[in-house]
Design an enzyme around this catalytic site. Sequence first.
Site, PDB file in Angstrom:
ATOM      1  N   GLY A  73     -20.307 -45.563 -44.856  1.00  0.00           N
ATOM      2  CA  GLY A  73     -20.798 -45.055 -46.138  1.00  0.00           C
ATOM      3  C   GLY A  73     -21.549 -43.763 -45.910  1.00  0.00           C
ATOM      4  N   GLU A  74     -22.704 -43.670 -46.478  1.00  0.00           N
ATOM      5  CA  GLU A  74     -23.521 -42.463 -46.341  1.00  0.00           C
ATOM      6  C   GLU A  74     -24.904 -42.883 -45.855  1.00  0.00           C
ATOM      7  OE1 GLU A  74     -23.056 -39.151 -46.308  1.00  0.00           O
ATOM      8  OE2 GLU A  74     -25.188 -39.185 -45.864  1.00  0.00           O
ATOM      9  N   SER A  75     -25.215 -42.491 -44.614  1.00  0.00           N
ATOM     10  CA  SER A  75     -26.451 -43.000 -44.002  1.00  0.00           C
ATOM     11  C   SER A  75     -27.701 -42.463 -44.687  1.00  0.00           C
ATOM     12  CB  SER A  75     -26.469 -42.674 -42.510  1.00  0.00           C
ATOM     13  OG  SER A  75     -26.491 -41.286 -42.296  1.00  0.00           O
ATOM     14  N   CYS A 117     -19.398 -46.771 -38.342  1.00  0.00           N
ATOM     15  CA  CYS A 117     -19.704 -45.409 -38.780  1.00  0.00           C
ATOM     16  C   CYS A 117     -21.130 -45.315 -39.322  1.00  0.00           C
ATOM     17  CB  CYS A 117     -18.649 -44.949 -39.782  1.00  0.00           C
ATOM     18  SG  CYS A 117     -18.561 -43.150 -39.870  1.00  0.00           S
ATOM     19  N   ARG A 176     -24.853 -37.069 -36.514  1.00  0.00           N
ATOM     20  CA  ARG A 176     -24.078 -37.305 -37.736  1.00  0.00           C
ATOM     21  C   ARG A 176     -22.997 -36.241 -37.890  1.00  0.00           C
ATOM     22  NH1 ARG A 176     -27.161 -36.575 -42.355  1.00  0.00           N
ATOM     23  NH2 ARG A 176     -25.373 -37.462 -43.437  1.00  0.00           N
ATOM     24  N   ILE A 178     -13.898 -40.874 -40.374  1.00  0.00           N
ATOM     25  CA  ILE A 178     -14.252 -40.173 -41.614  1.00  0.00           C
ATOM     26  C   ILE A 178     -15.685 -39.655 -41.482  1.00  0.00           C
ATOM     27  CG2 ILE A 178     -14.488 -40.358 -44.120  1.00  0.00           C
ATOM     28  CD1 ILE A 178     -12.612 -42.835 -43.942  1.00  0.00           C
ATOM     29  N   ARG A 179     -15.808 -38.366 -41.354  1.00  0.00           N
ATOM     30  CA  ARG A 179     -17.135 -37.767 -41.111  1.00  0.00           C
ATOM     31  C   ARG A 179     -17.899 -38.613 -40.073  1.00  0.00           C
ATOM     32  NH1 ARG A 179     -20.840 -37.281 -45.143  1.00  0.00           N
ATOM     33  NH2 ARG A 179     -20.010 -39.133 -46.131  1.00  0.00           N
ATOM     34  N   HIS A 228     -13.305 -46.684 -38.501  1.00  0.00           N
ATOM     35  CA  HIS A 228     -13.241 -47.704 -39.563  1.00  0.00           C
ATOM     36  C   HIS A 228     -12.063 -48.666 -39.380  1.00  0.00           C
ATOM     37  CE1 HIS A 228     -16.138 -45.841 -42.406  1.00  0.00           C
ATOM     38  NE2 HIS A 228     -15.769 -44.726 -41.810  1.00  0.00           N
ATOM     39  N   GLU A 270     -11.683 -51.429 -40.717  1.00  0.00           N
ATOM     40  CA  GLU A 270     -11.441 -52.136 -41.987  1.00  0.00           C
ATOM     41  C   GLU A 270     -10.443 -51.400 -42.878  1.00  0.00           C
ATOM     42  OE1 GLU A 270     -14.001 -50.413 -41.146  1.00  0.00           O
ATOM     43  OE2 GLU A 270     -14.780 -49.265 -42.841  1.00  0.00           O
TER      44      GLU A 270
HETATM   45  N1  GLN Z   1     -21.222 -38.989 -42.163  1.00  0.00           N
HETATM   46  C1  GLN Z   1     -21.749 -40.178 -42.760  1.00  0.00           C
HETATM   47  C2  GLN Z   1     -23.247 -40.255 -42.547  1.00  0.00           C
HETATM   48  O1  GLN Z   1     -23.803 -39.512 -41.858  1.00  0.00           O
HETATM   49  C3  GLN Z   1     -21.086 -41.425 -42.228  1.00  0.00           C
HETATM   50  C4  GLN Z   1     -19.645 -41.454 -42.648  1.00  0.00           C
HETATM   51  C5  GLN Z   1     -19.008 -42.809 -42.623  1.00  0.00           C
HETATM   52  O2  GLN Z   1     -19.649 -43.862 -42.596  1.00  0.00           O
HETATM   53  N2  GLN Z   1     -17.689 -42.794 -42.703  1.00  0.00           N
HETATM   54  O3  GLN Z   1     -23.857 -41.117 -43.100  1.00  0.00           O
END
Ligand code: GLN
Length: 198
Positions: A46-48, A79, A106, A140-141, A180, A182
Amino acid sequence: MKIGVLALQGDFAEHLQALERCAVQGSPIRRSFQLEDIDGLIIPGGESTTIAKLTNSDNTIFDTITNKIKSGMPVYGTCMGAIFLANEIEGSSQGRLGLMSIKVRRNGFGPQKASFESYIDIPCLAENGAKSEPFHAVFIRAPLILSHSPEVNVLAKLDQSISENIIMASQNNMLVSTFHPELTGDLRIHKYFLSMVE
Ligand code: GLN
Protein backbone atom coordinates in the site's frame (compact mmCIF):
# COMPACT_ATOMS: atom_id res chain seq x y z
CA MET A 1 -5.45 -21.79 11.66
CA LYS A 2 -6.67 -18.22 11.31
CA ILE A 3 -4.57 -15.56 9.59
CA GLY A 4 -5.26 -11.86 10.02
CA VAL A 5 -4.65 -9.41 7.20
CA LEU A 6 -4.21 -5.81 8.32
CA ALA A 7 -7.01 -4.05 6.45
CA LEU A 8 -6.43 -0.38 7.24
CA GLN A 9 -5.32 0.37 3.67
CA GLY A 10 -3.57 -1.25 0.71
CA ASP A 11 -4.23 -4.51 -1.13
CA PHE A 12 -5.51 -6.58 1.80
CA ALA A 13 -8.36 -8.03 -0.33
CA GLU A 14 -5.86 -9.79 -2.62
CA HIS A 15 -4.11 -11.36 0.39
CA LEU A 16 -7.45 -12.57 1.74
CA GLN A 17 -8.15 -14.16 -1.66
CA ALA A 18 -4.73 -15.83 -1.69
CA LEU A 19 -5.40 -17.27 1.79
CA GLU A 20 -8.78 -18.56 0.60
CA ARG A 21 -7.04 -20.29 -2.30
CA CYS A 22 -4.70 -21.87 0.27
CA ALA A 23 -7.84 -23.13 2.05
CA VAL A 24 -6.97 -21.12 5.15
CA GLN A 25 -9.30 -18.83 7.04
CA GLY A 26 -8.27 -15.19 6.54
CA SER A 27 -9.67 -12.36 8.57
CA PRO A 28 -9.48 -8.61 7.88
CA ILE A 29 -8.06 -6.76 10.88
CA ARG A 30 -9.12 -3.19 11.57
CA ARG A 31 -9.43 -3.11 15.35
CA SER A 32 -7.19 -4.26 18.14
CA PHE A 33 -9.60 -6.85 19.58
CA GLN A 34 -9.74 -8.67 16.22
CA LEU A 35 -6.11 -9.71 16.76
CA GLU A 36 -6.99 -11.82 19.79
CA ASP A 37 -7.55 -15.17 18.09
CA ILE A 38 -5.27 -14.97 15.05
CA ASP A 39 -2.23 -17.21 14.57
CA GLY A 40 -0.36 -15.04 12.08
CA LEU A 41 -0.64 -11.61 10.45
CA ILE A 42 -0.06 -10.31 6.93
CA ILE A 43 0.68 -6.62 6.45
CA PRO A 44 -0.15 -5.85 2.81
CA GLY A 45 1.30 -3.52 0.21
CA GLY A 46 0.00 0.00 0.00
CA GLU A 47 1.34 3.39 0.95
CA SER A 48 3.59 3.45 4.00
CA THR A 49 3.18 7.19 4.62
CA THR A 50 -0.57 6.63 4.99
CA ILE A 51 -0.27 3.86 7.55
CA ALA A 52 2.50 5.90 9.22
CA LYS A 53 -0.01 8.72 9.78
CA LEU A 54 -2.35 6.30 11.53
CA THR A 55 0.36 5.62 14.09
CA ASN A 56 0.12 9.29 15.13
CA SER A 57 -3.40 8.92 16.43
CA ASP A 58 -4.76 5.83 18.16
CA ASN A 59 -1.91 3.41 18.67
CA THR A 60 -3.85 0.60 20.34
CA ILE A 61 -3.89 -1.67 17.30
CA PHE A 62 -0.18 -1.11 16.59
CA ASP A 63 0.75 -1.71 20.24
CA THR A 64 -1.19 -4.99 20.17
CA ILE A 65 0.47 -6.03 16.89
CA THR A 66 3.91 -5.16 18.30
CA ASN A 67 3.29 -7.14 21.47
CA LYS A 68 2.01 -10.15 19.55
CA ILE A 69 4.99 -10.15 17.15
CA LYS A 70 7.38 -9.79 20.09
CA SER A 71 5.66 -12.78 21.71
CA GLY A 72 6.31 -14.86 18.60
CA MET A 73 3.29 -14.38 16.32
CA PRO A 74 4.48 -14.86 12.71
CA VAL A 75 4.09 -11.79 10.50
CA TYR A 76 4.57 -11.36 6.77
CA GLY A 77 4.98 -7.88 5.30
CA THR A 78 4.75 -7.29 1.56
CA CYS A 79 6.22 -4.09 0.14
CA MET A 80 4.60 -1.43 2.34
CA GLY A 81 4.39 -4.12 5.02
CA ALA A 82 8.16 -4.58 4.78
CA ILE A 83 8.68 -0.82 5.14
CA PHE A 84 6.35 -0.75 8.14
CA LEU A 85 8.28 -3.57 9.84
CA ALA A 86 11.73 -2.07 9.16
CA ASN A 87 13.60 -0.44 12.00
CA GLU A 88 15.24 2.07 9.64
CA ILE A 89 13.75 3.94 6.67
CA GLU A 90 16.37 5.95 4.82
CA GLY A 91 15.92 9.69 5.35
CA SER A 92 12.57 9.31 7.08
CA SER A 93 11.19 9.38 10.59
CA GLN A 94 7.71 8.24 9.51
CA GLY A 95 5.84 5.96 11.89
CA ARG A 96 6.56 2.24 11.73
CA LEU A 97 6.59 -0.89 13.85
CA GLY A 98 10.39 -0.95 13.59
CA LEU A 99 10.75 -4.57 14.68
CA MET A 100 12.96 -6.01 11.94
CA SER A 101 16.65 -5.14 11.69
CA ILE A 102 16.62 -3.95 8.10
CA LYS A 103 17.26 -0.57 6.53
CA VAL A 104 15.01 0.21 3.57
CA ARG A 105 14.86 2.87 0.90
CA ARG A 106 11.32 3.65 -0.19
CA ASN A 107 10.65 3.60 -3.94
CA GLY A 108 14.13 2.16 -4.32
CA PHE A 109 13.73 1.41 -8.03
CA GLY A 110 12.23 4.80 -8.89
CA PRO A 111 8.71 6.22 -9.28
CA GLN A 112 5.51 4.41 -10.29
CA LYS A 113 6.56 4.15 -13.94
CA ALA A 114 9.65 2.24 -12.86
CA SER A 115 7.46 -0.57 -11.49
CA PHE A 116 8.31 -3.89 -13.13
CA GLU A 117 7.89 -7.65 -13.10
CA SER A 118 10.58 -10.27 -13.03
CA TYR A 119 11.06 -14.03 -12.63
CA ILE A 120 13.20 -14.61 -9.59
CA ASP A 121 14.97 -17.49 -7.95
CA ILE A 122 13.87 -18.12 -4.35
CA PRO A 123 15.94 -21.05 -3.02
CA CYS A 124 13.87 -21.52 0.18
CA LEU A 125 10.87 -22.55 -1.97
CA ALA A 126 12.72 -25.64 -3.18
CA GLU A 127 10.99 -28.90 -2.31
CA ASN A 128 12.71 -32.24 -1.71
CA GLY A 129 16.06 -30.78 -2.72
CA ALA A 130 14.83 -29.94 -6.22
CA LYS A 131 15.46 -26.42 -7.46
CA SER A 132 12.27 -24.35 -7.34
CA GLU A 133 10.60 -22.89 -10.43
CA PRO A 134 11.32 -19.16 -10.82
CA PHE A 135 8.76 -16.98 -9.04
CA HIS A 136 6.82 -14.37 -11.00
CA ALA A 137 7.37 -11.28 -8.85
CA VAL A 138 5.57 -7.96 -9.25
CA PHE A 139 7.39 -4.88 -7.97
CA ILE A 140 5.24 -1.75 -7.52
CA ARG A 141 7.15 1.27 -6.25
CA ALA A 142 9.08 -1.32 -4.31
CA PRO A 143 11.56 -0.52 -1.57
CA LEU A 144 15.15 -1.66 -1.54
CA ILE A 145 16.55 -3.41 1.50
CA LEU A 146 19.86 -1.58 1.80
CA SER A 147 21.36 -3.36 4.77
CA HIS A 148 20.49 -5.67 7.61
CA SER A 149 21.88 -6.96 10.86
CA PRO A 150 23.39 -10.48 11.13
CA GLU A 151 20.22 -12.07 12.55
CA VAL A 152 18.39 -11.40 9.26
CA ASN A 153 18.29 -14.25 6.71
CA VAL A 154 18.47 -13.13 3.11
CA LEU A 155 16.01 -15.38 1.22
CA ALA A 156 16.18 -13.85 -2.26
CA LYS A 157 17.97 -11.19 -4.23
CA LEU A 158 17.01 -9.61 -7.51
CA ASP A 159 20.56 -9.64 -8.75
CA GLN A 160 23.02 -11.83 -6.87
CA SER A 161 25.91 -9.52 -7.77
CA ILE A 162 24.42 -6.44 -6.06
CA SER A 163 24.46 -6.61 -2.28
CA GLU A 164 21.65 -4.06 -1.88
CA ASN A 165 19.22 -6.02 -4.02
CA ILE A 166 17.57 -8.04 -1.26
CA ILE A 167 13.91 -8.67 -2.08
CA MET A 168 12.93 -11.28 0.50
CA ALA A 169 14.23 -11.82 4.01
CA SER A 170 13.28 -13.21 7.40
CA GLN A 171 14.20 -12.67 11.01
CA ASN A 172 12.84 -15.17 13.52
CA ASN A 173 9.01 -14.98 13.17
CA MET A 174 9.11 -12.09 10.67
CA LEU A 175 9.09 -12.48 6.89
CA VAL A 176 9.21 -9.66 4.32
CA SER A 177 9.19 -9.40 0.54
CA THR A 178 9.51 -6.19 -1.43
CA PHE A 179 7.26 -7.62 -4.17
CA HIS A 180 3.62 -8.73 -4.26
CA PRO A 181 2.97 -12.51 -4.42
CA GLU A 182 -0.73 -11.83 -3.79
CA LEU A 183 -1.06 -10.34 -7.29
CA THR A 184 -0.08 -13.45 -9.22
CA GLY A 185 -1.61 -16.91 -8.96
CA ASP A 186 1.49 -18.42 -7.36
CA LEU A 187 0.71 -19.36 -3.75
CA ARG A 188 4.14 -20.68 -2.81
CA ILE A 189 5.19 -17.71 -0.67
CA HIS A 190 1.86 -17.63 1.17
CA LYS A 191 2.32 -21.35 1.81
CA TYR A 192 5.88 -20.73 2.99
CA PHE A 193 4.49 -18.18 5.48
CA LEU A 194 1.74 -20.61 6.54
CA SER A 195 4.42 -23.20 7.27
CA MET A 196 6.09 -20.63 9.57
CA VAL A 197 2.74 -20.26 11.36
CA GLU A 198 2.29 -24.02 11.66
N1 GLN B 1 6.25 2.92 -2.28
C1 GLN B 1 5.27 2.58 -1.30
C2 GLN B 1 5.64 3.19 0.04
O1 GLN B 1 6.65 3.71 0.21
C3 GLN B 1 5.10 1.08 -1.15
C4 GLN B 1 4.52 0.51 -2.41
C5 GLN B 1 3.86 -0.82 -2.25
O2 GLN B 1 3.51 -1.28 -1.16
N2 GLN B 1 3.61 -1.45 -3.39
O3 GLN B 1 4.85 3.11 0.94
